[in-house]
Design a protein around this motif. Structure first.
Motif, PDB file in Angstrom:
ATOM      1  N   ASP A 268     -13.772 -94.617-127.293  1.00  0.00           N
ATOM      2  CA  ASP A 268     -13.517 -93.828-128.402  1.00  0.00           C
ATOM      3  C   ASP A 268     -15.259 -93.374-127.888  1.00  0.00           C
ATOM      4  N   VAL A 269     -16.077 -94.243-127.972  1.00  0.00           N
ATOM      5  CA  VAL A 269     -17.689 -94.578-128.171  1.00  0.00           C
ATOM      6  C   VAL A 269     -17.842 -92.292-127.227  1.00  0.00           C
ATOM      7  N   ILE A 270     -17.272 -92.928-125.848  1.00  0.00           N
ATOM      8  CA  ILE A 270     -17.568 -91.013-124.841  1.00  0.00           C
ATOM      9  C   ILE A 270     -16.460 -90.235-125.809  1.00  0.00           C
ATOM     10  N   LEU A 271     -15.840 -90.554-126.469  1.00  0.00           N
ATOM     11  CA  LEU A 271     -14.740 -89.621-126.505  1.00  0.00           C
ATOM     12  C   LEU A 271     -15.840 -88.708-128.603  1.00  0.00           C
ATOM     13  N   HIS A 272     -15.851 -90.191-128.910  1.00  0.00           N
ATOM     14  CA  HIS A 272     -17.104 -88.898-130.262  1.00  0.00           C
ATOM     15  C   HIS A 272     -18.209 -88.367-130.097  1.00  0.00           C
ATOM     16  N   LYS A 273     -19.054 -88.878-129.080  1.00  0.00           N
ATOM     17  CA  LYS A 273     -19.511 -88.205-127.621  1.00  0.00           C
ATOM     18  C   LYS A 273     -19.784 -86.356-127.855  1.00  0.00           C
ATOM     19  N   ILE A 274     -18.208 -86.578-126.757  1.00  0.00           N
ATOM     20  CA  ILE A 274     -17.765 -85.351-125.859  1.00  0.00           C
ATOM     21  C   ILE A 274     -17.830 -84.314-127.505  1.00  0.00           C
ATOM     22  N   GLU A 275     -16.719 -85.101-128.465  1.00  0.00           N
ATOM     23  CA  GLU A 275     -16.581 -84.376-129.316  1.00  0.00           C
ATOM     24  C   GLU A 275     -18.110 -83.595-130.150  1.00  0.00           C
ATOM     25  N   ASP A 276     -18.934 -84.351-130.698  1.00  0.00           N
ATOM     26  CA  ASP A 276     -19.235 -83.981-131.412  1.00  0.00           C
ATOM     27  C   ASP A 276     -20.961 -82.438-130.894  1.00  0.00           C
ATOM     28  N   PHE A 277     -20.286 -83.008-129.301  1.00  0.00           N
ATOM     29  CA  PHE A 277     -21.462 -81.544-128.247  1.00  0.00           C
ATOM     30  C   PHE A 277     -20.241 -80.746-128.118  1.00  0.00           C
ATOM     31  N   LEU A 278     -19.240 -80.486-127.776  1.00  0.00           N
ATOM     32  CA  LEU A 278     -18.184 -79.455-128.612  1.00  0.00           C
ATOM     33  C   LEU A 278     -18.344 -78.865-129.480  1.00  0.00           C
ATOM     34  N   LEU A 279     -18.261 -79.298-130.467  1.00  0.00           N
ATOM     35  CA  LEU A 279     -18.425 -78.776-131.774  1.00  0.00           C
ATOM     36  C   LEU A 279     -19.840 -78.777-132.083  1.00  0.00           C
ATOM     37  N   ASP A 280     -21.302 -78.737-132.205  1.00  0.00           N
ATOM     38  CA  ASP A 280     -22.352 -78.718-131.986  1.00  0.00           C
ATOM     39  C   ASP A 280     -22.743 -76.910-131.137  1.00  0.00           C
ATOM     40  N   ASN A 281     -22.274 -77.113-130.075  1.00  0.00           N
ATOM     41  CA  ASN A 281     -22.297 -76.534-129.235  1.00  0.00           C
ATOM     42  C   ASN A 281     -21.800 -74.767-128.600  1.00  0.00           C
ATOM     43  N   TYR A 282     -20.700 -75.242-128.974  1.00  0.00           N
ATOM     44  CA  TYR A 282     -19.487 -74.129-128.770  1.00  0.00           C
ATOM     45  C   TYR A 282     -18.618 -74.088-130.021  1.00  0.00           C
ATOM     46  N   GLY A 283     -18.672 -75.200-131.099  1.00  0.00           N
ATOM     47  CA  GLY A 283     -17.916 -74.335-131.995  1.00  0.00           C
ATOM     48  C   GLY A 283     -16.265 -74.427-131.429  1.00  0.00           C
ATOM     49  N   ILE A 284     -15.912 -75.667-130.732  1.00  0.00           N
ATOM     50  CA  ILE A 284     -14.923 -76.125-130.324  1.00  0.00           C
ATOM     51  C   ILE A 284     -14.592 -77.164-131.240  1.00  0.00           C
ATOM     52  N   ASN A 285     -13.546 -77.485-132.284  1.00  0.00           N
ATOM     53  CA  ASN A 285     -13.635 -78.580-133.013  1.00  0.00           C
ATOM     54  C   ASN A 285     -11.839 -79.126-133.337  1.00  0.00           C
ATOM     55  N   HIS A 286     -11.109 -78.855-132.150  1.00  0.00           N
ATOM     56  CA  HIS A 286     -10.530 -79.398-132.355  1.00  0.00           C
ATOM     57  C   HIS A 286     -10.261 -79.900-130.693  1.00  0.00           C
ATOM     58  N   VAL A 287     -10.143 -81.192-129.914  1.00  0.00           N
ATOM     59  CA  VAL A 287     -10.813 -81.993-129.098  1.00  0.00           C
ATOM     60  C   VAL A 287      -8.944 -82.903-128.208  1.00  0.00           C
TER      61      VAL A 287
END
Length: 305
Positions: A268-287
């Motif tokens: 879960d910790v790693i997942l949240h880091k991936i989610e934040d990275f994808l949203l902030d850098n590529y606008g991907i908001n559903h992971v």
């Protein structure tokens, strides 16, 4: 399996979209009726062509209006995504009708050019002015939403091209009135049609990409995979799918092979880091991530399902 979604796009006045579309529908119905009557009375193919395009505007605006209403409906057990793609479908239909109308206009223009007819230019001039004002007002109503919404852009393009067509008809009316250049009517009709094809093709292509679940052009899969691979504990990112659901949502689905047999809380910790990275850098908001450890499956970035 980890799953997350957030919406980074907001609309301050979503109710105004429907209202502006409804006003534009009424304006274009009035313009279409006036142009059909005027075109028949004057004998102007350009005016009738403009009326046909205006009628396609009415249809496209109604489609956009219905799609806007449908897109606001909630999801259900039978429709787990709701009607989120209604506006993309509307954009595809409207872009396709732009091109179909244009082809019909080209055929008519060629036939009329071979047999030019005298036209009552005064009626053409006044009716084209009315169309310019009506479509111009509609264009202003939809312009802001067209910048961020494919459905609204399709309606906006219909109106914008029709306004440009009316300007061309107006100029043609002046040339026919003062210089008796009646062949101009057919030439302008042809030019209007070519412009419609040019404007409609990009929108048709973009909406098709979304409907076909293609990866958005601005989303570099290989770069994203390489960057996620640098995260701690991650061995391999594979079986990746990235697609655009609608104007507001970009989805990513992937399998991640971990170096160690980690716990769910660590994942879960790693997942949240991936989610934040994808949203902030590529606008991907559903992971949606499928975690794996030592699983014997294909490790290619793209795997044919």
């Amino acid at each position: 399996m980890g799953h997350h979604h957030s919406h980074s796009h907001t609309h301050a006045h979503p109710d105004l979209k429907g209202r502006n579309l409804f006003i534009s529908i009424l304006l274009n119905i009035a313009i279409t009726i006036a142009q059909v009557v005027g075109g028949l009375m004057s004998g102007s193919l350009a005016l009738l062509s403009d009326a046909l395009h205006n009628f396609s505007d009415v249809i496209s605006l109604i489609i956009s209006y219905v799609a806007d209403k449908l897109s606001k409906r909630k999801a259900s057990f039978q429709k787990t995504f709701g009607y989120k793609r209604a506006e993309i479908l509307a954009a595809f239909i409207n872009a396709a009708t732009l091109i179909i109308v244009a082809v019909l206009l080209i055929i008519e223009a060629i036939e009329r050019f071979q047999n030019p007819q005298e036209i009552e230019s005064n009626l053409v001039i006044w009716l084209s002015l009315i169309a310019i004002l009506g479509n111009g007002f509609s264009v202003l109503l939809l312009k802001k939403d067209a910048e961020s919404n494919m459905n609204m852009k399709s309606a906006y393009l219909h109106l914008l091209t029709d306004m440009m067509a009316s300007v061309a008809v107006f100029i043609g009316g002046l040339l026919m009135k003062y210089y008796q250049l009646f062949w101009v009517d057919s030439v302008l009709t042809f030019a209007i049609a070519v412009y419609l094809i040019w404007m409609g093709f990009d929108l048709l292509k973009d909406s098709t990409k979304v409907l076909m679940l293609f990866t958005p052009d601005a989303t570099p899969i290989n770069k994203i995979v390489d960057e996620i691979n640098t995260f701690e504990s991650i061995k391999n990112v594979h079986h990746v799918h990235i697609w655009q659901l609608n104007e507001d949502e970009i989805h990513l689905e992937a399998h991640i092979d971990f170096k160690e047999d980690i716990s769910l809380s660590q994942f879960d910790v790693i997942l949240h880091k991936i989610e934040d990275f994808l949203l902030d850098n590529y606008g991907i908001n559903h992971v949606n991530i499928q975690p794996e450890f030592g699983k014997d499956d294909a490790k290619d970035v793209i795997v044919q399902d």
